[in-house]
Design a protein around this motif. Structure first.
Motif, PDB file in Angstrom:
ATOM      1  N   SER A  63       0.852  -1.188   0.000  1.00 24.19           N
ATOM      2  CA  SER A  63       0.000   0.000   0.000  1.00 24.19           C
ATOM      3  C   SER A  63       0.890   1.240   0.000  1.00 24.19           C
ATOM      4  CB  SER A  63      -0.902  -0.009   1.237  1.00 24.19           C
ATOM      5  OG  SER A  63      -1.562   1.222   1.358  1.00 24.19           O
ATOM      6  N   LEU A  64       0.889   1.946  -1.120  1.00 20.10           N
ATOM      7  CA  LEU A  64       1.712   3.141  -1.252  1.00 20.10           C
ATOM      8  C   LEU A  64       1.222   4.249  -0.313  1.00 20.10           C
ATOM      9  CD1 LEU A  64       4.118   4.324  -2.751  1.00 20.10           C
ATOM     10  CD2 LEU A  64       2.536   5.146  -4.494  1.00 20.10           C
ATOM     11  N   LYS A  65      -0.074   4.311  -0.082  1.00 18.08           N
ATOM     12  CA  LYS A  65      -0.641   5.320   0.811  1.00 18.08           C
ATOM     13  C   LYS A  65      -0.111   5.145   2.239  1.00 18.08           C
ATOM     14  CE  LYS A  65      -4.701   5.792   3.152  1.00 18.08           C
ATOM     15  NZ  LYS A  65      -5.903   5.137   3.463  1.00 18.08           N
ATOM     16  N   ASP A  66      -0.124   3.915   2.731  1.00 27.00           N
ATOM     17  CA  ASP A  66       0.386   3.658   4.072  1.00 27.00           C
ATOM     18  C   ASP A  66       1.893   3.871   4.149  1.00 27.00           C
ATOM     19  OD1 ASP A  66      -2.104   3.091   5.088  1.00 27.00           O
ATOM     20  OD2 ASP A  66      -1.940   0.937   4.708  1.00 27.00           O
ATOM     21  N   PHE A  67       2.597   3.572   3.058  1.00 31.33           N
ATOM     22  CA  PHE A  67       4.030   3.831   3.018  1.00 31.33           C
ATOM     23  C   PHE A  67       4.310   5.323   3.170  1.00 31.33           C
ATOM     24  CE2 PHE A  67       7.920   4.956   0.798  1.00 31.33           C
ATOM     25  CZ  PHE A  67       8.825   4.105   1.409  1.00 31.33           C
ATOM     26  N   ARG A  68       3.550   6.146   2.461  1.00 30.10           N
ATOM     27  CA  ARG A  68       3.739   7.599   2.563  1.00 30.10           C
ATOM     28  C   ARG A  68       3.409   8.107   3.963  1.00 30.10           C
ATOM     29  NH1 ARG A  68       0.909   8.868  -3.065  1.00 30.10           N
ATOM     30  NH2 ARG A  68       2.676   8.429  -4.421  1.00 30.10           N
ATOM     31  N   LEU A  69       2.352   7.559   4.579  1.00 32.86           N
ATOM     32  CA  LEU A  69       2.031   7.948   5.955  1.00 32.86           C
ATOM     33  C   LEU A  69       3.194   7.632   6.895  1.00 32.86           C
ATOM     34  CD1 LEU A  69      -1.666   6.774   6.330  1.00 32.86           C
ATOM     35  CD2 LEU A  69      -0.832   9.105   6.480  1.00 32.86           C
ATOM     36  N   LEU A  86      11.015   0.297   7.094  1.00 35.15           N
ATOM     37  CA  LEU A  86      10.209   0.968   6.073  1.00 35.15           C
ATOM     38  C   LEU A  86      11.047   1.276   4.831  1.00 35.15           C
ATOM     39  CD1 LEU A  86       7.326   2.136   5.659  1.00 35.15           C
ATOM     40  CD2 LEU A  86       8.294   4.340   6.267  1.00 35.15           C
ATOM     41  N   ILE A  87      12.274   1.707   5.021  1.00 39.71           N
ATOM     42  CA  ILE A  87      13.154   1.980   3.883  1.00 39.71           C
ATOM     43  C   ILE A  87      13.425   0.702   3.100  1.00 39.71           C
ATOM     44  CG2 ILE A  87      15.518   2.640   3.269  1.00 39.71           C
ATOM     45  CD1 ILE A  87      15.368   4.659   5.585  1.00 39.71           C
ATOM     46  N   PHE A  88      13.673  -0.380   3.808  1.00 36.47           N
ATOM     47  CA  PHE A  88      13.937  -1.664   3.153  1.00 36.47           C
ATOM     48  C   PHE A  88      12.734  -2.117   2.329  1.00 36.47           C
ATOM     49  CE2 PHE A  88      14.170  -6.338   3.220  1.00 36.47           C
ATOM     50  CZ  PHE A  88      15.397  -6.501   2.585  1.00 36.47           C
ATOM     51  N   ASN A  94      10.192  -0.740  -5.178  1.00 41.41           N
ATOM     52  CA  ASN A  94      10.497   0.322  -6.143  1.00 41.41           C
ATOM     53  C   ASN A  94       9.629   1.553  -5.934  1.00 41.41           C
ATOM     54  OD1 ASN A  94      12.542  -1.103  -7.463  1.00 41.41           O
ATOM     55  ND2 ASN A  94      11.042  -2.186  -8.714  1.00 41.41           N
ATOM     56  N   VAL A  95       9.579   2.025  -4.721  1.00 38.35           N
ATOM     57  CA  VAL A  95       8.747   3.183  -4.395  1.00 38.35           C
ATOM     58  C   VAL A  95       9.281   4.441  -5.060  1.00 38.35           C
ATOM     59  CG1 VAL A  95       7.969   4.636  -2.492  1.00 38.35           C
ATOM     60  CG2 VAL A  95       7.953   2.174  -2.260  1.00 38.35           C
ATOM     61  N   ALA A  96      10.575   4.552  -5.189  1.00 42.71           N
ATOM     62  CA  ALA A  96      11.160   5.753  -5.793  1.00 42.71           C
ATOM     63  C   ALA A  96      10.702   5.917  -7.235  1.00 42.71           C
ATOM     64  CB  ALA A  96      12.676   5.688  -5.728  1.00 42.71           C
ATOM     65  N   ARG A  97      10.499   4.841  -7.946  1.00 44.67           N
ATOM     66  CA  ARG A  97      10.050   4.928  -9.347  1.00 44.67           C
ATOM     67  C   ARG A  97       8.557   5.155  -9.464  1.00 44.67           C
ATOM     68  NH1 ARG A  97      13.591  -0.116 -11.467  1.00 44.67           N
ATOM     69  NH2 ARG A  97      15.606   0.918 -11.295  1.00 44.67           N
ATOM     70  N   SER A  98       7.800   4.687  -8.470  1.00 45.86           N
ATOM     71  CA  SER A  98       6.345   4.785  -8.584  1.00 45.86           C
ATOM     72  C   SER A  98       5.778   6.092  -8.034  1.00 45.86           C
ATOM     73  CB  SER A  98       5.681   3.606  -7.886  1.00 45.86           C
ATOM     74  OG  SER A  98       5.986   3.627  -6.519  1.00 45.86           O
ATOM     75  N   THR A 104       9.197  12.990  -4.859  1.00 43.24           N
ATOM     76  CA  THR A 104      10.476  12.310  -4.837  1.00 43.24           C
ATOM     77  C   THR A 104      11.471  13.045  -3.947  1.00 43.24           C
ATOM     78  OG1 THR A 104      10.058  11.521  -7.068  1.00 43.24           O
ATOM     79  CG2 THR A 104      12.308  11.375  -6.288  1.00 43.24           C
ATOM     80  N   LYS A 105      11.370  14.373  -3.864  1.00 46.64           N
ATOM     81  CA  LYS A 105      12.284  15.129  -3.017  1.00 46.64           C
ATOM     82  C   LYS A 105      12.159  14.723  -1.547  1.00 46.64           C
ATOM     83  CE  LYS A 105      12.521  19.259  -5.867  1.00 46.64           C
ATOM     84  NZ  LYS A 105      12.235  20.695  -5.955  1.00 46.64           N
ATOM     85  N   SER A 106      10.922  14.620  -1.068  1.00 49.80           N
ATOM     86  CA  SER A 106      10.748  14.220   0.328  1.00 49.80           C
ATOM     87  C   SER A 106      11.123  12.760   0.525  1.00 49.80           C
ATOM     88  CB  SER A 106       9.319  14.483   0.800  1.00 49.80           C
ATOM     89  OG  SER A 106       8.416  13.675   0.074  1.00 49.80           O
ATOM     90  N   LEU A 107      10.914  11.925  -0.496  1.00 48.04           N
ATOM     91  CA  LEU A 107      11.302  10.526  -0.386  1.00 48.04           C
ATOM     92  C   LEU A 107      12.817  10.392  -0.329  1.00 48.04           C
ATOM     93  CD1 LEU A 107      10.533   7.537  -0.420  1.00 48.04           C
ATOM     94  CD2 LEU A 107      10.668   7.630  -2.915  1.00 48.04           C
ATOM     95  N   ARG A 108      13.509  11.155  -1.164  1.00 52.08           N
ATOM     96  CA  ARG A 108      14.972  11.092  -1.138  1.00 52.08           C
ATOM     97  C   ARG A 108      15.529  11.628   0.188  1.00 52.08           C
ATOM     98  NH1 ARG A 108      16.736   9.490  -6.049  1.00 52.08           N
ATOM     99  NH2 ARG A 108      15.440   9.992  -7.828  1.00 52.08           N
ATOM    100  N   ALA A 109      14.846  12.602   0.765  1.00 53.44           N
ATOM    101  CA  ALA A 109      15.276  13.106   2.078  1.00 53.44           C
ATOM    102  C   ALA A 109      15.102  12.030   3.143  1.00 53.44           C
ATOM    103  CB  ALA A 109      14.491  14.348   2.453  1.00 53.44           C
ATOM    104  N   ALA A 110      14.074  11.239   3.022  1.00 55.31           N
ATOM    105  CA  ALA A 110      13.838  10.174   3.999  1.00 55.31           C
ATOM    106  C   ALA A 110      14.828   9.037   3.821  1.00 55.31           C
ATOM    107  CB  ALA A 110      12.423   9.641   3.870  1.00 55.31           C
ATOM    108  N   LEU A 111      15.174   8.727   2.575  1.00 55.90           N
ATOM    109  CA  LEU A 111      16.110   7.632   2.337  1.00 55.90           C
ATOM    110  C   LEU A 111      17.512   8.086   2.617  1.00 55.90           C
ATOM    111  CD1 LEU A 111      14.665   6.137  -0.967  1.00 55.90           C
ATOM    112  CD2 LEU A 111      14.343   5.301   1.341  1.00 55.90           C
TER     113      LEU A 111
END
Length: 111
Positions: A63-69, A86-88, A94-98, A104-111
């Motif tokens: 669930s991408l929604k729960d991942f973002r939460l 969560l990162i693993f 492949n969350v970065a591609r989807s 993506t900016k906030s995702l890259r900050a989290a990773l």
């Protein structure tokens, strides 16, 4: 008579000191246990935003929604164990591609 009262008084004082030391040691050990438990954090499964849901066929679906939460929660709060999990999971799916380019900016900050 005075020696009997002094003897009872000294026994009570010594017993009180022993019980107080016992409570002090128990409280110290309990505090160390709680401190150590909080240091390691919780598993990702213990949070409400665990990014997998079970379908009718008993398959786990990402669930991408729960991942973002979860991602936004861990950007504000600290739990290293669950954040690593969560990162693993995000890398495996492949969350970065989807995700869209603006997120993506906030995702890259989290990773």
């Amino acid at each position: 008579m005075i020696k009997a009262v002094q003897s009872e008084l000294s026994v009570n004082v010594i017993a009180s000191i022993i019980v107080s030391l016992l409570f002090l040691a128990t409280g110290f050990l309990w505090g160390k246990y709680k401190e150590r438990r909080g240091k390691f954090g919780r598993n990702l499964e213990e949070y409400d935003f665990y990014p997998f849901i079970v379908t009718r066929e008993n398959f786990g679906e990402f669930s991408l929604k729960d991942f973002r939460l979860g991602m936004h929660y861990f950007l504000k709060n600290e739990d290293r164990t669950a954040a690593r999990q969560l990162i693993f999971i995000g890398e495996q799916n492949n969350v970065a591609r989807s995700t869209r380019a603006r997120r993506t900016k906030s995702l890259r900050a989290a990773l």
